[in-house]
Design a protein around this motif. Structure first.
Motif, PDB file in Angstrom:
ATOM      1  N   ASP A  60     -27.906 -36.036  20.714  1.00 11.64           N
ATOM      2  CA  ASP A  60     -27.378 -34.723  21.084  1.00 11.64           C
ATOM      3  C   ASP A  60     -26.953 -33.933  19.857  1.00 11.64           C
ATOM      4  O   ASP A  60     -27.180 -32.724  19.772  1.00 11.64           O
ATOM      5  CB  ASP A  60     -26.184 -34.879  22.036  1.00 11.64           C
ATOM      6  CG  ASP A  60     -26.587 -35.470  23.373  1.00 11.64           C
ATOM      7  OD1 ASP A  60     -27.720 -35.205  23.817  1.00 11.64           O
ATOM      8  OD2 ASP A  60     -25.783 -36.214  23.967  1.00 11.64           O
ATOM      9  N   TYR A  61     -26.342 -34.621  18.905  1.00 13.01           N
ATOM     10  CA  TYR A  61     -25.864 -33.944  17.693  1.00 13.01           C
ATOM     11  C   TYR A  61     -27.017 -33.256  16.965  1.00 13.01           C
ATOM     12  O   TYR A  61     -26.891 -32.126  16.488  1.00 13.01           O
ATOM     13  CB  TYR A  61     -25.189 -34.963  16.772  1.00 13.01           C
ATOM     14  CG  TYR A  61     -24.645 -34.390  15.483  1.00 13.01           C
ATOM     15  CD1 TYR A  61     -23.413 -33.749  15.461  1.00 13.01           C
ATOM     16  CD2 TYR A  61     -25.367 -34.492  14.293  1.00 13.01           C
ATOM     17  CE1 TYR A  61     -22.905 -33.219  14.278  1.00 13.01           C
ATOM     18  CE2 TYR A  61     -24.878 -33.968  13.108  1.00 13.01           C
ATOM     19  CZ  TYR A  61     -23.643 -33.339  13.102  1.00 13.01           C
ATOM     20  OH  TYR A  61     -23.152 -32.800  11.938  1.00 13.01           O
ATOM     21  N   GLN A  77     -29.999 -32.550  18.388  1.00  9.81           N
ATOM     22  CA  GLN A  77     -30.938 -31.942  19.346  1.00  9.81           C
ATOM     23  C   GLN A  77     -32.314 -32.605  19.214  1.00  9.81           C
ATOM     24  O   GLN A  77     -33.356 -31.954  19.143  1.00  9.81           O
ATOM     25  CB  GLN A  77     -31.067 -30.437  19.096  1.00  9.81           C
ATOM     26  CG  GLN A  77     -29.729 -29.704  19.003  1.00  9.81           C
ATOM     27  CD  GLN A  77     -29.823 -28.512  18.081  1.00  9.81           C
ATOM     28  OE1 GLN A  77     -30.555 -27.556  18.377  1.00  9.81           O
ATOM     29  NE2 GLN A  77     -29.118 -28.528  16.961  1.00  9.81           N
TER      30      GLN A  77
END
Length: 294
Positions: free
Chosen positions: A57-58, A60
């Motif tokens: 998530d960090y 993407q």
């Protein structure tokens, strides 16, 4: 952070042990993790790798494998590959994300690293949770004798020299003179999967110095200063994209000629260029970049 904190910890632990400061017992307790690390071998822990999923998530993170069904089928049938991977970057966060994102069974694929990383105390246990192997020719040949996933290896073609080309402003690969992986593939008759790691060179900046580069290449360990977010050794949260192209069919040639090396090296270079031009639009920082091959 391990790359930053481990060397000063080791140095301080050795100094305190030698001086017995502030006391022999305290110095020993402080140095105990170092002693334990020196005495115990590192081993891969695939299940632990999956716990780092917040990284996806960090950054993407996105992954594209052009021939995924073919690779899965061939792995199941015992076929192995060389994943020829570029660019190296300061720390290969994109490749780490790929391992985190992957099915646990594919975390058994070995990544070739300098032998110094496999023996460096503390650090060997941190990065050792990923499946690693020595990047020497003898070690790679041994790995490639195995079938399927266990006989597949990730090789960073540009190595430490490419690390020093990391930049947010331009994309450069150390590739023109790198043909050893082609010779290895031909001698072993192993197909090559070209892999491009978009964002690997932009999430961290490096002090580009020819003397540091020369020392690093000789020692096979990077000696430099790097920074990212807030000018700290924290990777920027740029988007990362992992792209594996279609496998390049490689014949088995026990004694390849220079012409053989040049032919398949050129094929690999063309595939890397194609991948870059095809997918660079997915990364905002890359849309106006041109790939430079040194």
């Amino acid at each position: 952070m391990a790359y930053v904190l481990t060397p000063p910890y080791i140095l301080s632990a050795v100094v305190l042990l030698l001086l017995g400061y502030p006391s022999g017992n305290v110095a020993f307790l402080y140095a105990l993790p170092l002693v334990i690390s020196m005495l115990t071998p590192a081993r891969p822990i695939p299940d632990l790798v999956g716990l780092f999923s917040p990284m996806l998530d960090y950054f993407q993170y996105e992954q594209i494998i052009e021939s995924e069904d073919e690779l899965r089928k061939n792995f199941d049938q015992g076929k192995n590959y060389i994943f020829a991977t570029q660019p190296h970057g300061v720390l290969s966060m994109c490749a780490m994300c790929s391992s985190i994102h992957s099915d646990p069974k594919y975390r058994r694929i070995s990544t070739a690293v300098a032998s110094s990383l496999l023996t460096f105390p503390i650090l060997k246990h941190i990065i050792g949770i990923f499946t690693l192997c020595d990047a020497s020719a003898a070690s790679l040949r041994k790995v490639l004798k195995r079938p399927g996933i266990e006989g597949t290896v990730v090789i960073y073609i540009g190595g430490i020299a490419e690390l020093f080309k990391s930049s947010r402003d331009e994309e450069r690969l150390h590739l023109s003179s790198r043909k050893g992986f082609i010779k290895l593939a031909l001698r072993e008759g192993v197909d090559i999967v070209p892999v491009y790691l978009f964002g690997n060179t932009s999430i961290l900046s490096v002090l580009r110095n020819k003397y540091l580069e020369r020392i690093s290449r000789k020692m096979q360990v990077s000696f430099t200063i790097f920074w990212g977010k807030f000018y700290l050794p924290i990777p920027r949260d740029d988007k990362l994209l992992y792209v594996a192209g279609a496998p390049i069919t490689i014949p088995k040639i026990s004694n390849p000629t220079q012409s053989d090396l040049d032919k398949y090296h050129e094929h690999y270079c063309e595939e890397i260029k194609r991948i870059f031009e095809t997918y660079k639009h997915k990364i905002p920082l890359y849309q106006n970049k041109t790939l430079i091959i040194d």
